[in-house]
Design a protein around this motif. Structure first.
Motif, mmCIF file in Angstrom:
data_model
loop_
_atom_site.group_PDB
_atom_site.id
_atom_site.type_symbol
_atom_site.label_atom_id
_atom_site.label_comp_id
_atom_site.label_asym_id
_atom_site.label_seq_id
_atom_site.Cartn_x
_atom_site.Cartn_y
_atom_site.Cartn_z
ATOM 1 N N THR A 295 0.697 -1.260 -0.125
ATOM 2 C CA THR A 295 0.102 -0.072 0.126
ATOM 3 C C THR A 295 0.789 1.248 0.156
ATOM 4 O O THR A 295 2.096 1.210 0.370
ATOM 5 C CB THR A 295 -0.758 -0.077 1.296
ATOM 6 O OG1 THR A 295 -0.202 0.233 2.359
ATOM 7 C CG2 THR A 295 -1.734 -1.216 1.285
ATOM 8 N N HIS B 134 -2.215 6.034 2.144
ATOM 9 C CA HIS B 134 -3.589 6.126 2.368
ATOM 10 C C HIS B 134 -4.191 4.642 2.616
ATOM 11 O O HIS B 134 -5.427 4.621 2.751
ATOM 12 C CB HIS B 134 -4.282 7.031 1.433
ATOM 13 C CG HIS B 134 -3.865 8.332 1.218
ATOM 14 N ND1 HIS B 134 -3.920 9.321 2.380
ATOM 15 C CD2 HIS B 134 -3.014 8.898 0.287
ATOM 16 C CE1 HIS B 134 -3.527 10.417 1.878
ATOM 17 N NE2 HIS B 134 -2.912 10.255 0.652
ATOM 18 N N TYR C 12 -4.235 2.297 -0.062
ATOM 19 C CA TYR C 12 -4.636 1.848 -1.150
ATOM 20 C C TYR C 12 -3.405 1.201 -1.702
ATOM 21 O O TYR C 12 -2.484 1.221 -1.159
ATOM 22 C CB TYR C 12 -5.220 2.914 -2.079
ATOM 23 C CG TYR C 12 -6.119 3.841 -1.761
ATOM 24 C CD1 TYR C 12 -7.520 3.317 -1.683
ATOM 25 C CD2 TYR C 12 -6.047 5.130 -1.591
ATOM 26 C CE1 TYR C 12 -8.514 4.039 -1.042
ATOM 27 C CE2 TYR C 12 -6.930 6.018 -1.122
ATOM 28 C CZ TYR C 12 -8.345 5.435 -1.004
ATOM 29 O OH TYR C 12 -9.402 5.994 -0.593
ATOM 30 N N THR D 87 0.198 -1.614 -9.010
ATOM 31 C CA THR D 87 -0.838 -1.842 -10.114
ATOM 32 C C THR D 87 -0.111 -1.763 -11.450
ATOM 33 O O THR D 87 -0.557 -2.515 -12.317
ATOM 34 C CB THR D 87 -1.468 -0.413 -9.865
ATOM 35 O OG1 THR D 87 -2.054 -0.456 -8.606
ATOM 36 C CG2 THR D 87 -2.653 -0.422 -10.847
ATOM 37 N N PRO E 61 -8.883 5.070 -6.806
ATOM 38 C CA PRO E 61 -7.944 4.253 -5.739
ATOM 39 C C PRO E 61 -7.898 2.988 -5.759
ATOM 40 O O PRO E 61 -9.238 2.362 -6.024
ATOM 41 C CB PRO E 61 -8.837 4.928 -4.406
ATOM 42 C CG PRO E 61 -9.151 6.307 -4.809
ATOM 43 C CD PRO E 61 -9.778 6.000 -6.157
ATOM 44 N N GLN F 5 -8.106 -0.471 -4.565
ATOM 45 C CA GLN F 5 -8.522 -1.175 -3.210
ATOM 46 C C GLN F 5 -9.427 -2.429 -3.708
ATOM 47 O O GLN F 5 -9.979 -2.627 -4.787
ATOM 48 C CB GLN F 5 -9.268 -0.260 -2.523
ATOM 49 C CG GLN F 5 -10.533 0.368 -2.900
ATOM 50 C CD GLN F 5 -11.283 1.485 -2.229
ATOM 51 O OE1 GLN F 5 -10.979 1.459 -0.914
ATOM 52 N NE2 GLN F 5 -12.003 2.318 -2.610
ATOM 53 N N GLY G 113 -10.013 -3.461 -8.929
ATOM 54 C CA GLY G 113 -10.005 -3.898 -7.607
ATOM 55 C C GLY G 113 -11.290 -4.793 -7.671
ATOM 56 O O GLY G 113 -12.278 -4.353 -7.919
ATOM 57 N N VAL H 78 -9.857 0.300 -11.901
ATOM 58 C CA VAL H 78 -8.838 1.295 -11.341
ATOM 59 C C VAL H 78 -7.717 1.826 -12.142
ATOM 60 O O VAL H 78 -7.306 2.813 -12.005
ATOM 61 C CB VAL H 78 -8.276 0.568 -10.124
ATOM 62 C CG1 VAL H 78 -9.492 0.242 -8.924
ATOM 63 C CG2 VAL H 78 -7.469 -0.644 -10.299
#
Length: 152
Positions: A54, A57, A59, A65, A99, A101, A127, A136
């Motif tokens: 992560t 925050h 995410y 990603t 974001p 997630q 996500g 995302v």
């Protein structure tokens, strides 16, 4: 140039080569990424959620990603390459749409156009939770086929 033919079956030997190559990728192993689907001109990779992946925050980090998107596209193109070749990314662009997630991320690489030397792929990242999938990221990638240089 030829169009990708996802409806044709994938040679099991090509799938084995792709899976063996993926298993040798240090970054994918480090991230905990899993090769999910291998089809002709299409590959998906899943990345289970872990706190260590992560950003500040909570995410998924854009680096993770982007990494799974790049590999999914690269292997999608590789499924269409000659047996005595390997693949390298020439360039890719990714737009982060929301974001990242979920319980895991799923990157899907799909060949848009496969040529003798250059191949273009679409990159999508979702996500995924028990409730469904949310896109995302969306990107595009150019690959080069290195003929005569087997993937090792």
């Amino acid at each position: 140039m030829t169009q990708a033919a996802p409806s044709l079956p994938l040679d099991p030997e090509v799938e084995r080569i792709v899976r063996d190559s993926f298993a040798r990728q240090g970054l994918m192993h480090h991230l905990g990424a899993e090769l999910h689907e291998v089809a002709r001109g299409r590959v998906s990779i899943r990345l289970p959620f872990r706190e260590t992946l992560t950003q500040q925050h909570g995410y998924f980090h854009a680096g993770g990603t982007s990494a799974i998107a790049d590999s999914a596209g690269g292997y999608a193109g590789f499924t269409l390459f000659p047996p005595d070749s390997s693949v390298l990314t020439v360039e890719f662009k990714i737009n982060l749409l929301a974001p990242a997630q979920g319980d895991y991320l799923e990157a899907v690489g799909t060949v848009v156009r496969s040529g003798r030397t250059l191949t273009i792929c679409q990159l999508e990242v979702f996500g995924v939770t028990e409730q469904g999938r949310a896109q995302v990221a969306l990107g595009q990638q150019t690959l080069i086929c290195l003929q005569g240089k087997q993937d090792r």
